[in-house]
Design an enzyme around this catalytic site. Sequence first.
Site, mmCIF file in Angstrom:
data_model
loop_
_atom_site.group_PDB
_atom_site.id
_atom_site.type_symbol
_atom_site.label_atom_id
_atom_site.label_comp_id
_atom_site.label_asym_id
_atom_site.label_seq_id
_atom_site.Cartn_x
_atom_site.Cartn_y
_atom_site.Cartn_z
ATOM 1 N N ASP A 111 0.815 -1.217 0.000
ATOM 2 C CA ASP A 111 0.000 0.000 0.000
ATOM 3 C C ASP A 111 0.850 1.270 0.000
ATOM 4 O O ASP A 111 0.319 2.376 0.037
ATOM 5 C CB ASP A 111 -0.952 0.001 1.200
ATOM 6 N N ASP A 117 18.757 -6.423 -0.821
ATOM 7 C CA ASP A 117 18.180 -5.103 -1.100
ATOM 8 C C ASP A 117 18.225 -4.218 0.148
ATOM 9 O O ASP A 117 17.896 -3.034 0.068
ATOM 10 C CB ASP A 117 16.736 -5.230 -1.605
ATOM 11 N N ASP A 147 17.659 0.116 6.550
ATOM 12 C CA ASP A 147 16.342 -0.526 6.597
ATOM 13 C C ASP A 147 16.083 -1.232 7.919
ATOM 14 O O ASP A 147 16.242 -2.442 8.039
ATOM 15 C CB ASP A 147 16.152 -1.511 5.434
HETATM 16 P P1 AMP Z 1 11.586 -4.370 3.234
HETATM 17 O O1 AMP Z 1 11.332 -5.773 3.667
HETATM 18 O O2 AMP Z 1 10.914 -3.320 4.054
HETATM 19 O O3 AMP Z 1 13.023 -4.084 3.023
HETATM 20 O O4 AMP Z 1 10.877 -4.229 1.793
HETATM 21 C C1 AMP Z 1 11.135 -5.069 0.695
HETATM 22 C C2 AMP Z 1 10.470 -4.509 -0.525
HETATM 23 O O5 AMP Z 1 9.056 -4.416 -0.323
HETATM 24 C C3 AMP Z 1 10.909 -3.117 -0.918
HETATM 25 O O6 AMP Z 1 10.854 -3.030 -2.332
HETATM 26 C C4 AMP Z 1 9.866 -2.241 -0.280
HETATM 27 O O7 AMP Z 1 9.741 -0.996 -0.921
HETATM 28 C C5 AMP Z 1 8.624 -3.079 -0.482
HETATM 29 N N1 AMP Z 1 7.582 -2.789 0.529
HETATM 30 C C6 AMP Z 1 7.579 -3.131 1.836
HETATM 31 N N2 AMP Z 1 6.453 -2.699 2.437
HETATM 32 C C7 AMP Z 1 5.722 -2.075 1.486
HETATM 33 C C8 AMP Z 1 4.452 -1.423 1.462
HETATM 34 N N3 AMP Z 1 3.701 -1.333 2.564
HETATM 35 N N4 AMP Z 1 4.036 -0.897 0.296
HETATM 36 C C9 AMP Z 1 4.776 -0.984 -0.813
HETATM 37 N N5 AMP Z 1 5.962 -1.594 -0.865
HETATM 38 C C10 AMP Z 1 6.442 -2.134 0.259
HETATM 39 MG MG MG Z 2 14.147 -2.834 2.254
#
Ligand code: AMP
Ligand code: MG
Length: 507
Positions: A143, A270, A280
Amino acid sequence: MNSPSLPNPSRSAPPGVRRLADLTLDNRFAALPPAFHTRLASTPLPAPYLVCASEAAAALIGLDPAALRDQQFVEVFSGNAELPTSQPLAAVYSGHQFGVWAGQLGDGRAILLGEAPSPTEPHGWMELQLKGSGRTPYSRMGDGRAVLRSSIREFLCSEAMAALGIPTTRALCVIGSDMRVMREMPESTAVVTRMAPSFVRFGSFEHWFYNDRPQELRLLADYVIARSFPELQGSDRPYHTLLREVTRRTAELVAQWQAVGFMHGVLNTDNMSILGQTLDYGPFGFMEAYDPAHICNHTDQQGRYSYRMQPRIGEWNCYALGQAMVGLIGDVDEVQEALSVYQPSFAAKMDALWHAKLGLSTTQDGDEALIAALLQALAANRVDFTLFFRRLSGLAVDDPSADAPLRDLFIDRSAFDAWSVEYRRRLRAEGSADGARRSRMNRVNPKYILRNYLAQVAIDKAAQKDFSEVARLLAVLRQPFDEQPEHEAYAALPPDWAAGIEVSCSS
Ligand code: AMP
Ligand code: MG
């Protein structure tokens, strides 16, 4: 080597910018070809309000504390208003998640506003990024939002890590809203503003490698070198040296995490900064009762990112980066050579940090065994990692009768007694003086860390619109090595209810 054309931002920021409107942003990432990003504005956040701001982070871009109290600050860092010089964009990247190639990811809920001149940063600038600012073309099923809970955790931990002296992205502020989004349950949303000289990740390199786009890969490498590793420009093996340097920084970063008991929780490629910074903050945790197998992320059932796995995973991630750079470097042996610095760099840093934590000024035969025996005793007795090292500084070499605060942390007191005999012998072997050792140790063994329950108390109050505890906790964590008698409670063992806190990838 092909360098993208990079306009240089002014290196001299006016000291103490009082008004946000006076902040001018450049955005050199925006100057990369369109395949690298999507230009777009944030999605407005309904009825935003300031939850917290870090004056220390603001100072990095020369922002005067007065600017943080301005309504315009809330408007800009909620994503509702744009600075005139802002060039907002979402960047594309890919990555390995939990060891599996995940394909394209990208800034799914982050917007890079641009870079502000920094009067203090060696780089000379800080990029500003909103996280939780709405959907982007990389949002996939998400979202585009972040919840208040995880935004406060990211804010506090970023600023706490910086105060611990550990490389990290910074956090300027959290702006909240009563708008709710669904996670395991409905939660209120927030936008956290992060700052770093660069948000390029290992996964940014992997993106171009796996898409078979060698030109873009080279452009990215040249961009990273020109901006963040200028000393490599003009060297005869710039890409090899870049990989070597990133590998070394990553190894040293992980050693620093181990030394304070920090567990990142989601060490996907990432989430790995090309600058070797902690990046992150999600389901991270600090070690409490010492258990090397501890898994801080509830989603990580296999323990891939457990405390004891972090050093190996750091190396695994460097290999993933190395794999992406093989074509660029041109010689697999050179890639191997660059990656081979990981283990010795990690071992040397870790060894230096354990010595410092124990207050040992010299290296002697038997030190490794002494450290291993300690860690074994801490694990067997589930001793609180932070409290132990902090109290250890108070040990008097010639007076075991004063050992109670240390012994009392052990279920089996005799385990401490046995180890302390060896430790005292070792201290005597280098003529260690109690007072000098204590002050050295207290500069490396923090008294205050961001325990999950401390964050949770602050989050629960913030959810009731009482932001005072976030501010108090920030102030405590900004001085992690200082005795703060009025805040003794923040250094205590976690209460029983803390065992029930679960943090997961849901944020
Ligand atoms: P993370 O686990 O937070 O490092 O996120 C991994 C990937 O998922 C990244 O590309 C983030 O931008 C995407 N992501 C995580 N949460 C959301 C969210 N609520 N809406 C859109 N993208 C998300
Ligand atoms: Mg991330």
